[in-house]
Design an enzyme around this catalytic site. Structure first.
Site, PDB file in Angstrom:
ATOM      1  N   CYS A 209     113.880 107.798   0.260  1.00  0.00           N
ATOM      2  CA  CYS A 209     112.567 107.942   0.905  1.00  0.00           C
ATOM      3  C   CYS A 209     111.586 108.782   0.092  1.00  0.00           C
ATOM      4  CB  CYS A 209     112.736 108.540   2.291  1.00  0.00           C
ATOM      5  SG  CYS A 209     113.971 107.694   3.264  1.00  0.00           S
ATOM      6  N   HIS A 355     106.068 114.463   5.764  1.00  0.00           N
ATOM      7  CA  HIS A 355     107.043 113.369   5.720  1.00  0.00           C
ATOM      8  C   HIS A 355     107.109 112.744   7.112  1.00  0.00           C
ATOM      9  CE1 HIS A 355     110.237 111.035   4.062  1.00  0.00           C
ATOM     10  NE2 HIS A 355     111.144 111.497   4.908  1.00  0.00           N
ATOM     11  N   HIS A 389     108.383 103.770   8.872  1.00  0.00           N
ATOM     12  CA  HIS A 389     108.912 104.325   7.621  1.00  0.00           C
ATOM     13  C   HIS A 389     109.085 103.209   6.592  1.00  0.00           C
ATOM     14  CE1 HIS A 389     110.703 106.936   4.844  1.00  0.00           C
ATOM     15  NE2 HIS A 389     111.583 107.548   5.612  1.00  0.00           N
TER      16      HIS A 389
END
Lengths: 458, 91
Positions: A209, A355, A389
């Site tokens: 990620c 994030h 995401h």
């Protein structure tokens, strides 16, 4: 040599906008794109998360990537090439087709060996691997099932089961002879380099990620050091396989947004930094590309300077492959290193693009870290509250949001944030204020922590 | 019996695909053309061409046949036979 690095062009392909202009407009309106997961996925396993964020149906139409090329490419590479083309155009670079057979282009205004590529991806062409694997394992089972069905009497017990088995087999037309060059993660950067004839370093960051952010860091260093004058940098991901196998990997680990409260609508399940969050919204993927350029090079050609990319820092927790360190010690060290590299103090940072996945543990720890390092003054939001995401693309898309927030003196809401988990300056309505400096940060499976610092042009 | 599959029409469609994949003038494609010597195909081009032909005709070309498809004529004949076989087996 240590040069200042400008961001001169942006490109984006996301579930809420298929170019950077539409993406940013959708961000500013707080839009999201949430759909029920494909019904077929439920034929294979019990699914906990009922929703995902699918991409627009087709990324094609401009001739930059032909139908023939697409037969040899994973969609992640197609998305990256098209988004890179958009970013180059927005940076004011002309591109000219120089090879009609291979549909290759040249970038006008910068030498090929003074240009680089640095793109992150978490899983590269994994969906091509999965479809080829399905073909490899199941293509011979289809005629065998048909033979079995034909051998049974009409209405025989078991015919219905055979029919269901037959319907569950989804295989591509062929085993693709280009599968190796489709699945390898470096194919993303390599195909961008090939498409535009780029001969400087073409790197791939593969840090889950944090991939997009790590790629930006490598590109920043390449331009700052003088290795290249221009870098095409960012992140790209594509996760939408027929069987929902990638989705299942996250869902079985209970990382995805679920419906714990039956009253919540589909588009309210994704709630970063909210007390009722349950996990992240699975995205089909996306891409964010930034053109990084030596500031003097940009000025010489009269290019638009959106903002500067001033610093990058990276650490690793070195403790767990999936769990973020509870103390966030290495993230705090990273942020202090980032500020030191930029020559700034915490109070100089006006905005943090977090994030912000929406998972229980991650958001708790990240909120505490932001408060500890920056206090409660800077604006804070999560672009994942809109997009879900996008894994390896997420860091680059967060950086794009940070760049545009600096340019426009505003940013987007943290969607579905009803009950904040911390006393931070979360964006919950329209804001308009100068943003001098912004931090965009990413954390990843593997313990990778990475962040970039962007500043308004001076 | 040609079962409704016209070899001339197959040639025209194959030539159009070859022209697109190999970036050659369609008029330069003949039944006698060698894909490598006359039309400039390399090994990657030949794999690409086979996939483009598979998509155009919705017929699989088993990989063991790829080395035998060296000329336009051999390619047209192969596809024509596959189409006729498919036509014969369809109800």
């Amino acid at each position: 040599m240590s040069r200042r690095v400008a961001i001169t062009g942006l490109g984006a392909f996301t579930s809420i906008g298929s170019n950077v202009g539409d993406f940013w407009a959708a961000c500013r309106e707080g839009c999201t794109a949430v759909q029920p997961i494909p019904a077929k996925w439920r034929d294979f396993v019990r699914c906990n998360s009922p929703v995902w964020s699918p991409l627009p149906a087709d990324a094609g139409g401009d001739g930059l990537v032909s139908d023939i090329e697409r037969t040899k490419l994973d969609r992640v590479a197609v998305i990256a090439m098209r988004t890179a083309g958009e970013a180059l155009a927005n940076a004011g670079f002309g591109i000219e087709r120089i090879d009609t057979k291979h549909n290759r282009y040249a970038i006008r205004g910068v030498a090929p060996d003074r240009t680089g590529v640095s793109i992150g991806t978490g899983v590269g062409g994994v969906t091509s691997l999965l479809s080829n694997a399905a073909h490899h394992m199941l293509s011979k089972q289809v005629p065998r099932l048909d033979e079995l069905a034909a051998a049974l009497p009409t209405a025989a017990p078991g015919l219905e089961t055979i029919g269901r088995m037959r319907a569950d087999i989804m295989i591509p037309f062929r085993a693709n002879p280009f599968i190796v060059s489709m699945l390898m993660p470096n194919a993303v950067s390599a195909n961008v380099a090939i498409k535009f004839g780029i001969q400087g370093p073409a790197q791939t960051a593969c840090s889950a990620c944090a991939s997009g952010t790590v790629a930006l860091g490598a590109a920043l260093q390449a331009v700052r050091s003088g290795a290249v004058d221009v870098a095409i940098a960012g992140g790209a991901e594509y996760l939408g396989d027929d069987y929902g196998i990638v989705y299942r990997g996250f869902d079985i680990a209970r990382t995805l947004a679920s419906r714990d409260d039956p009253a919540l609508a589909d588009d309210a399940l994704n709630r970063p930094f909210d007390a009722d969050r349950t996990g992240f919204l699975f995205s089909e993927g996306g891409c964010g590309i930034l053109v990084l350029e030596d500031l003097e090079h940009a000025r010489r050609r009269g290019a638009p300077v959106i903002c500067e990319l001033s610093a990058y820092a990276e650490t690793c927790d070195g403790s767990s492959i999936m769990m973020i360190d509870a103390e966030g010690t290495q993230i705090v060290r990273m942020l202090h290193g980032l500020l030191a590299a930029a020559g700034l103090s915490p109070e100089d940072v006006d905005y943090v693009n977090a994030h912000g996945t929406g998972t229980k543990v991650n958001d708790d720890i990240e909120a505490a870290i932001i408060g500890r390092v920056f206090g409660s003054r800077p604006l804070v939001n999560s672009t994942k509250s809109l997009l879900g995401h996008t894994i390896g693309a997420s860091g680059a898309l967060g950086a794009i949001v940070a760049a545009l927030s600096i340019r426009d003196g505003t940013t987007h809401v943290c969607r579905n944030l009803t009950t904040p988990i911390a006393d931070l300056n979360f964006v919950r309505g329209e804001v308009r204020q100068p943003i001098r400096a912004a931090v965009a940060q990413s954390f990843a499976f593997g313990g990778h922590n990475a962040a970039v610092l962007l500043r308004a042009p001076s | 019996m040609n079962r409704g599959v016209d070899e001339g029409e197959v040639f025209r469609r194959v030539a159009a695909v070859i022209a697109q994949v190999l970036d050659v003038d369609e008029s330069s494609v003949t039944m006698e053309s060698d894909l490598v010597a006359d039309l400039g195909a390399d090994s990657i081009d030949r794999m690409t061409l086979v996939m483009a032909l598979e998509d155009a005709f919705q017929q699989r070309v088993p990989e063991e046949h790829l080395p035998t498809l060296t000329t336009v004529g051999k390619t047209v004949n192969f596809i024509t036979e596959r189409l006729r076989a498919a036509s014969a087996s369809s109800p």
